[in-house]
Design a protein around this motif. Structure first.
Motif, PDB file in Angstrom:
ATOM      1  N   GLN A  88      37.666  44.261  39.593  1.00 43.63           N
ATOM      2  CA  GLN A  88      36.252  43.972  38.997  1.00 43.63           C
ATOM      3  C   GLN A  88      35.706  45.104  38.089  1.00 43.63           C
TER       4      GLN A  88
ATOM      5  N   ASP B  73      36.324  49.529  52.511  1.00 46.33           N
ATOM      6  CA  ASP B  73      36.139  47.960  52.059  1.00 46.33           C
ATOM      7  C   ASP B  73      37.237  47.589  50.832  1.00 46.33           C
ATOM      8  N   ASN B  74      36.486  47.246  49.659  1.00 37.53           N
ATOM      9  CA  ASN B  74      37.293  46.622  48.522  1.00 37.53           C
ATOM     10  C   ASN B  74      37.362  47.858  47.591  1.00 37.53           C
ATOM     11  N   THR B  75      37.003  49.062  47.835  1.00 35.54           N
ATOM     12  CA  THR B  75      36.917  49.895  46.784  1.00 35.54           C
ATOM     13  C   THR B  75      38.274  51.035  47.146  1.00 35.54           C
TER      14      THR B  75
ATOM     15  N   GLU C 232      37.263  49.168  41.982  1.00 37.66           N
ATOM     16  CA  GLU C 232      36.458  48.065  42.884  1.00 37.66           C
ATOM     17  C   GLU C 232      37.348  46.830  42.521  1.00 37.66           C
ATOM     18  N   PHE C 233      37.399  46.228  43.594  1.00 39.26           N
ATOM     19  CA  PHE C 233      38.453  45.112  43.678  1.00 39.26           C
ATOM     20  C   PHE C 233      37.498  43.888  43.960  1.00 39.26           C
ATOM     21  N   GLU C 234      37.901  42.551  43.653  1.00 42.02           N
ATOM     22  CA  GLU C 234      37.315  41.472  44.222  1.00 42.02           C
ATOM     23  C   GLU C 234      37.325  41.197  45.613  1.00 42.02           C
ATOM     24  N   ASP C 235      38.307  41.541  46.099  1.00 43.17           N
ATOM     25  CA  ASP C 235      38.778  41.415  47.519  1.00 43.17           C
ATOM     26  C   ASP C 235      39.443  42.793  47.917  1.00 43.17           C
ATOM     27  N   LYS C 236      39.740  42.703  49.157  1.00 41.64           N
ATOM     28  CA  LYS C 236      40.720  43.978  49.651  1.00 41.64           C
ATOM     29  C   LYS C 236      41.831  44.192  48.992  1.00 41.64           C
ATOM     30  N   PRO C 237      42.176  45.273  48.564  1.00 39.05           N
ATOM     31  CA  PRO C 237      43.365  45.449  47.963  1.00 39.05           C
ATOM     32  C   PRO C 237      44.657  45.352  48.397  1.00 39.05           C
TER      33      PRO C 237
ATOM     34  N   GLY D 247      45.710  43.009  43.522  1.00 38.72           N
ATOM     35  CA  GLY D 247      44.281  42.628  43.871  1.00 38.72           C
ATOM     36  C   GLY D 247      43.588  42.432  42.366  1.00 38.72           C
TER      37      GLY D 247
END
Length: 425
Positions: free
Chosen positions: A360, A335-337, A413-418, A357
């Motif tokens: 977070q 996912d976003n990680t 960990e990103f706010e949205d997908k990298p 991205g």
């Protein structure tokens, strides 16, 4: 090539399973079935091999112990040889007396295995070969010399279809007498899809258990590919699984010198996961039903690492193939990680480049502790058609972190997908 039933999607998230090759052949520490067709240096005659069925008496067989060992190792599914090429069935069947209920063990060995896996929440797999060197009717259609039946060969296609009926009936028995089965692992087709009536056979199986996953060795209808004893340099695009021994053969052998090291097995698991596949690692139980200590020791090492860092393996995906190297080590994504795998002790802060991205959080997976990081973005002009661009550099500080002996994992960990490419401004 993949199953579309919602309950079959677990396979693409599992990443690690246990293969079990077990049968009368374990009594002589020989490979499963293949000595029957060995042309040179035959170690056992066909008659002596088949007589092992009466000696086979696994008095210490406890599938609950197997299930707990697999669970502690971090496996998500287990596959047991219900019938290998020798034709000996570990299950109760009305199609032949060459089975565990009527010969040596005098009991069904599949039923308690399925029940034990269900109890601990593991997916249930059954290995089932297409060929059968015990059944005399199998030897009535010409087949490749290296898998030809050791029984007398007489050309009689009608008799071969009698064998095929028993083949289908055994599948039906396994899918109706033991509750939920999640995966069927076919082996050695020998003939093409038409000869096996693969589409009809698969549809019959799905009519009985719609969620079932089937590998590619039932010709033409498989849900995933099965490279054996190696990890492909360029992995399949769709679902795939490498099956591999811990030592030099699939069946039990007492020689401990050929076992792969725990680090080698962990490296293989990581390579498979970074390429989006599953590793099906084999155990060959002793004749009495217990697992060899070298196998258990290695599974404990794998399970110990997965217990604290398994989130970087399970349910992950591979990075896009077109993405340029941005980190000098293996990477997995969920996912976003993005997970960075460090098998060497870093001497400097980790650098990750060209990964766009909004970050977070950055954390050490084993401890869960946040890590200090610094993000730099550089803008420039490359000329030509590329135009304006930006390059991001993420520096992660690992000072003071309890580094793992084999593989320290960092999660970004990103706010949205990298974003996996250079971005124009």
């Amino acid at each position: 090539m993949k199953a579309f039933h919602p309950e079959a999607q677990w396979f693409d998230e599992a990443r690690f399973g246990i293969f079990i090759h077990w049968g009368p052949y374990s009594l002589r520490e020989i490979e499963a079935s293949w000595p029957l067709v060995a042309q040179d240096n035959r170690v056992i005659s066909v008659e002596d091999y088949e007589a092992l069925a009466d000696e086979f008496n696994p008095e210490n067989y406890d599938p609950k112990t197997w299930a707990h060992a697999a669970k502690e190792a971090g496996a998500q599914y287990v596959v047991l040889t219900a019938k290998h090429h020798d034709g000996f069935c570990l299950f109760d069947t009305k199609t032949t007396d060459y089975n565990a209920v009527q010969r040596g063990p005098k009991r069904d060995l599949i039923a308690p295995y399925v029940e034990a896996l269900h109890e601990v929440g593991l997916k249930v797999g059954l290995y089932f070969t297409t060929i059968d060197w015990h059944d005399p009717d199998f030897a009535t259609i010409p087949i490749a010399a290296n898998i030809q039946s050791p029984k007398p060969n007489v050309y009689d296609p009608l008799r071969w279809w009698d064998f095929h009926k028993r083949f289908v009936e055994q599948l039906r028995e396994l899918l109706t007498n033991y509750g939920r089965i999640d995966l069927f692992w076919f082996d050695v087709p020998g003939f093409g899809a038409d000869r096996w009536r693969s589409s009809e056979v698969k549809q019959m199986m799905l009519n009985l258990q719609p969620h079932l996953i089937i590998n590619d060795r039932l010709p033409g209808v498989g849900d995933y590919e099965t490279p054996e004893q190696f990890v492909p340099l360029h992995p399949p695009e769709e679902w795939w699984e490498t099956c591999m021994t811990m030592n030099h053969q699939w069946g039990y052998h007492s020689d401990t010198s050929t076992y792969k090291s725990p680090v080698t097995l962990l490296n293989t698991l990581l390579e498979v996961a970074t390429k989006g596949g599953n590793l099906l690692l084999n155990v060959g139980p002793r004749p009495d039903g217990t697992w060899p200590e070298p196998a258990l020791e290695r599974l404990k090492v794998v399970g110990s690492w997965l217990a604290h860092s398994g989130e970087s393996i399970y349910c992950t995906k591979r990075t896009p193939e077109h993405y340029p190297p941005s980190f000098y080590g293996p990477m997995t994504v969920k996912d976003n990680t993005v997970y960075l795998h460090m098998r060497d002790i870093p001497r400097l802060p980790i650098e990750v480049r060209e990964l766009g991205g909004n970050v977070q959080n950055v954390r050490h997976v084993k401890s869960g502790n946040p890590l200090q990081y610094n993000l730099e973005v550089t803008h420039g002009f490359s000329g030509g058609s590329n135009g304006n661009y930006q390059v991001s550099r993420l520096w992660i500080d690992l000072s003071g972190v309890d580094l793992d002996d084999w593989n320290t994992v960092v999660a970004i960990e990103f706010e949205d997908k990298p974003v996996w490419q250079l971005q124009k401004r």
